[in-house]
Design an enzyme around this catalytic site. Structure first.
Site, PDB file in Angstrom:
ATOM      1  N   ARG A 240      24.398  29.018   1.668  1.00 43.49           N
ATOM      2  CA  ARG A 240      24.221  29.440   0.274  1.00 43.49           C
ATOM      3  C   ARG A 240      22.957  30.287   0.184  1.00 43.49           C
ATOM      4  NH1 ARG A 240      28.728  28.337  -0.254  1.00 43.49           N
ATOM      5  NH2 ARG A 240      29.745  26.887  -1.694  1.00 43.49           N
ATOM      6  N   GLU A 269      24.175  36.495  -6.048  1.00 48.11           N
ATOM      7  CA  GLU A 269      25.458  37.090  -5.641  1.00 48.11           C
ATOM      8  C   GLU A 269      26.145  37.592  -6.893  1.00 48.11           C
ATOM      9  OE1 GLU A 269      27.904  34.568  -3.188  1.00 48.11           O
ATOM     10  OE2 GLU A 269      26.283  34.310  -1.741  1.00 48.11           O
ATOM     11  N   HIS A 288      29.909  37.280   1.251  1.00 44.91           N
ATOM     12  CA  HIS A 288      30.369  35.884   1.175  1.00 44.91           C
ATOM     13  C   HIS A 288      31.848  35.762   1.594  1.00 44.91           C
ATOM     14  CE1 HIS A 288      29.418  31.822  -0.951  1.00 44.91           C
ATOM     15  NE2 HIS A 288      30.294  31.657   0.019  1.00 44.91           N
TER      16      HIS A 288
HETATM   17  C1  GLV Z   1      32.384  28.767   0.534  1.00 44.25           C
HETATM   18  O1  GLV Z   1      31.313  29.254   0.383  1.00 44.25           O
HETATM   19  C2  GLV Z   1      32.622  27.363   0.549  1.00 44.25           C
HETATM   20  O2  GLV Z   1      31.716  26.572   0.201  1.00 44.25           O
HETATM   21  O3  GLV Z   1      33.732  26.954   0.888  1.00 44.25           O
END
Ligand code: GLV
Length: 327
Positions: A240, A269, A288
Site C-alpha cells: 500500500r 492513488e 496498482h
Molecule cells: C490489492 O491491492 C489487494 O489488496 O488485493
C-alpha cells in the site's frame, strides 16, 4: 423464502455472479466505471443482505452505523485497510478477504519492478519513445546486477514468501526479513534470517514491502528509515502506498540516499502524471496492477462469492478477517 440479495460494488469477473446466482442469491451489480459515491454506496447497501466490496469503497464507522442490518461482507482484495474491521466486529458483522489467490501475481510484479529498476528499463524505454536512442553508450545508464545480493522483506507473509522464493531461485539472493512475529516455515524453506527493522534497513540491497497498511506501518518508510538504508539500495513497494512517505522517498532518491525505487502502489492513488518520480531514471511505477491477471482476478471473484455462500450455508467463512464474530 425470499432470496438473499448480494450487491457487488463494481463489475468483477462473472464467476462471482454465476456462483451466487446458482446458489439461489439475487445479485445486484454497480455498473459504473468507478466506485460509487459514499451516499449511493450506503443507500444501495441498505437494500441488500450482503456485499462484495472493493478497496476503493470506504466502509468506515459511519457506514457501519448506517448499515447494521448487513449480514456479511466479502472484500474482493487481500488488503482491507478501507474497512473499519473494529466497527464491523462491533456490530457482529463477518468480513472476509481474498488471500493466496493473488500471491503469485503480486509477487511477480514485485519481482518485475526489481528487475526494471535494477536495469533502468522504464527510463530506457522512454528514451526510445523520445527519439533519444542514438548509439551504443559504453558508460551511460548502467544498471546493477542482482545475483548474490541481499533481499530484505518487510512483512514475510504469503506474497513476501513467493517474492523471496523467486529471488532465491533466480539470483541466489540471501533473504532477511522483519515481521511482527517470526515465520519459522519461511526460515526453513528459504533460509531466511529474521532481523530487527533497523537491521533490515542496513542490510538490504533490495528492500521489498509486503506488509498490511495499519497505524503501525503507515509512513514507516520515511526520511529516517531511508537514511539508514544503503546508498545502492532499491526500494520496492507492492503493498500500500501509505506505507512509504512519498515526499521523503522522492527526496531520498533525488539526494542519492537510496539508489532506486519500484512502486506498484503510490500515495496518493492515482499518481499524478507530473509526479517527479516518473522522470527519474532509477524508478519504475505501475498503476496498482499487482493482482491484475486473469487467474488472480478470477480466483478473487470466486473466493469472494464462495465466502458469502459458505457463510449462509454453514455460518462460517473460508477466509474471515474477524472470525470471532462467527458463532
Ligand atoms: C490489492 O491491492 C489487494 O489488496 O488485493
Amino acid at each position: 423464502m425470499k432470496p438473499k440479495k448480494v450487491l457487488i460494488t463494481r463489475i468483477i469477473p462473472d464467476v462471482a455472479r454465476l456462483l451466487l446466482t446458482d446458489a439461489g442469491f439475487e445479485v445486484l451489480e454497480h455498473q459504473g466505471e468507478g466506485p460509487m459515491p459514499q451516499d449511493e454506496l450506503i443507500r444501495r447497501a441498505q437494500e441488500v443482505n450482503a456485499l462484495i466490496t472493493l478497496g476503493a469503497d470506504r466502509l468506515d464507522n459511519y457506514f457501519f452505523s448506517q448499515c447494521k442490518h448487513l449480514e456479511v461482507i466479502a472484500q474482493f482484495a487481500v488488503g482491507y485497510d478501507n474497512i473499519d474491521v473494529e466497527a464491523a466486529t462491533g456490530v457482529g458483522m463477518p468480513v472476509s478477504n481474498t488471500p493466496d489467490v493473488l500471491s503469485d501475481a503480486t509477487a511477480d510484479i514485485a519481482f518485475g519492478l526489481m528487475m526494471a529498476v535494477s536495469r533502468k528499463m522504464f527510463f530506457n524505454h522512454k528514451m526510445i519513445l523520445r527519439g533519444q536512442w542514438k548509439q551504443f553508450e559504453p558508460l551511460k545508464h548502467l544498471g546493477m546486477e542482482l545475483t548474490g545480493k541481499t533481499l530484505g522483506i518487510f512483512g514475510l507473509g504469503r506474497i513476501g514468501r513467493v517474492m523471496a522464493k523467486r529471488c532465491l531461485g533466480a539470483f541466489d539472493m540471501e533473504i532477511v526479513y522483519h515481521n511482527r512475529s517470526r515465520n519459522m516455515e519461511a526460515e526453513k524453506e528459504l533460509g531466511a534470517r529474521y532481523v530487527s527493522f533497523d537491521q533490515l534497513l542496513k542490510e538490504s540491497d533490495v528492500l521489498s514491502v509486503h506488509c498490511v497498511l495499519s497505524e503501525e506501518t503507515r509512513s514507516i518508510f520515511n526520511q529516517q528509515a531511508f537514511a539508514k538504508m544503503k546508498s545502492e539500495a532499491i526500494f520496492i513497494n507492492t503493498s500500500r502506498g501509505g506505507v512509504h512517505h512519498e515526499p521523503d522517498l522522492i527526496e531520498a532518491l533525488k539526494q542519492g540516499v537510496i539508489w532506486g525505487a519500484g512502486l506498484d502502489v503510490t500515495n496518493p492513488e492515482p499518481m499524478l502524471p507530473d509526479n517527479p518520480l516518473l522522470e527519474m531514471p532509477n524508478v519504475a511505477v505501475l498503476p496498482h496492477i499487482g493482482s491484475a491477471t486473469i487467474e488472480a482476478r478470477t480466483g478473487m471473484a470466486r473466493l469472494a462469492a464462495e465466502n458469502i455462500i459458505t457463510y449462509y450455508q454453514t455460518g462460517k467463512m473460508i477466509t474471515c478477517i474477524n472470525p470471532q464474530v462467527l458463532s
